[in-house]
Scaffold this active site. Structure first.
Site: not given
Length: 133
Positions: A28-29, A87, A92, A94
């Site tokens: 994650d950026i 989001e 996905h 996390h």
């Protein structure tokens, strides 16, 4: 096409940690903690629970492999798992290194790592994955 599908297609760069035919793991950026990884199916499906059973279980197994490597690479007590799904309309998971409960609070300020820091973190996790093979 979602931003994640563009990453899968190579249209957008990412700090990849691991990849298989069906799944991709990348940093994650804007992480909550160093080592915050997103694990996705390459097939674009909006909602995690809309994945067919085979893709869903494969994603969970892939996430477990990545979480094990994160735990070895990043000092932490646990690797937390979060599925929010609001989001980006692409299923996905996390994976977030945790030392306390507040480390997984998505409403707190996120980190802003440099390109060099992101590459170094991705490298540490890739190296930990190699040790598991």
């Amino acid at each position: 096409m979602t931003i994640f599908s563009k990453i899968v297609a190579g249209e957008i760069p990412a700090y990849k940690v691991a990849e298989t035919i069906d799944y991709l793991a990348f940093l994650d950026i804007n992480p909550l903690a160093e080592g915050h990884v997103l694990v996705i199916p390459k097939k674009e499906v909006d909602y995690l629970f809309d994945l067919d059973d085979e893709l869903y279980t494969g994603l969970q197994i892939f996430a477990k492999i990545i979480a094990t490597a994160i735990k070895k690479a990043i000092p932490c007590k646990r690797v937390g798992v979060a599925v929010i799904g609001l989001e980006v309309p692409h299923a996905h998971i996390h994976l977030i290194p945790l030392n306390r409960m507040s480390d997984i609070n998505f409403e707190r300020p996120k980190l802003n790592p440099t390109t060099e820091e992101l590459e170094a973190t991705a490298h540490k996790i890739r190296e930990a994955l190699k040790r598991d093979v």
